[in-house]
Design a protein around this motif. Structure first.
Motif, PDB file in Angstrom:
ATOM      1  N   TYR A   1       0.684  -1.356  -0.021  1.00  0.00           N
ATOM      2  CA  TYR A   1       0.021  -0.021   0.064  1.00  0.00           C
ATOM      3  C   TYR A   1       0.776   1.353   0.085  1.00  0.00           C
TER       4      TYR A   1
ATOM      5  N   ASP B   1       1.867   4.318   1.458  1.00  0.00           N
ATOM      6  CA  ASP B   1       1.947   4.658   3.158  1.00  0.00           C
ATOM      7  C   ASP B   1       0.637   5.489   3.727  1.00  0.00           C
TER       8      ASP B   1
ATOM      9  N   LYS C   1      -2.601   3.232   3.976  1.00  0.00           N
ATOM     10  CA  LYS C   1      -2.734   2.172   4.952  1.00  0.00           C
ATOM     11  C   LYS C   1      -3.838   2.454   5.793  1.00  0.00           C
ATOM     12  N   GLY C   2      -4.441   1.171   6.145  1.00  0.00           N
ATOM     13  CA  GLY C   2      -5.393   1.370   7.110  1.00  0.00           C
ATOM     14  C   GLY C   2      -7.184   1.508   6.572  1.00  0.00           C
ATOM     15  N   ARG C   3      -6.940   2.259   5.407  1.00  0.00           N
ATOM     16  CA  ARG C   3      -8.138   2.651   4.732  1.00  0.00           C
ATOM     17  C   ARG C   3      -8.495   1.961   3.582  1.00  0.00           C
TER      18      ARG C   3
ATOM     19  N   THR D   1      -7.911  -1.498   1.283  1.00  0.00           N
ATOM     20  CA  THR D   1      -7.561  -2.897   1.145  1.00  0.00           C
ATOM     21  C   THR D   1      -7.797  -3.830  -0.161  1.00  0.00           C
TER      22      THR D   1
END
Length: 126
Positions: A59, A61, A64-66, A68
């Motif tokens: 991903y 940077d 990331k986390g949002r 997929t």
């Protein structure tokens, strides 16, 4: 060889979208698959990618986390789930397939990204 991205549209900030990229005419089960985006007036940038076996994901940077990324080789399709969307995520999103059995590159100009779809527009309103 065709890659067809779909799933884009207009969504409010904080919302979600799932993009799909279906490949036709050949299987990409041995190719890394990636997502890139290009906002108005900006260069194309890396979003996410998944290795040809699907075991490793990459991903940007800032995403990331949002976001997929996933793939279904049986359907010859790669997905990008985008959550908590922000206005700055507004862009045309492109999927790409790499040459077989090469690693993932985050550089959209890397010639190993051999196949590109036409893109799907994602617009996030504030």
């Amino acid at each position: 060889v065709q890659l067809q991205a779909s799933g884009g549209g207009l969504v409010q900030a904080g919302g979600s979208l799932r993009l799909s990229c279906a490949a036709s005419e050949r299987s990409f089960s041995n190719s890394a698959m990636g997502w890139f985006r290009q906002a108005p007036g900006k260069e194309r940038e890396f979003v996410a990618a998944v290795t040809w076996r699907g075991g490793i994901t990459y991903y940007a940077d800032s995403l990331k986390g949002r976001f997929t990324v996933s793939r279904d080789n049986a359907k010859n399709t790669v997905y990008l789930q985008m959550n908590s969307l922000k206005p700055e995520d507004t862009a045309v999103y492109y999927c790409a397939a790499a040459r077989e059995r090469v690693g993932v590159s985050k550089d959209p100009d890397d010639p190993n990204w051999a196949y590109w779809g036409k893109g799907t527009l994602v617009t996030v309103s504030s």
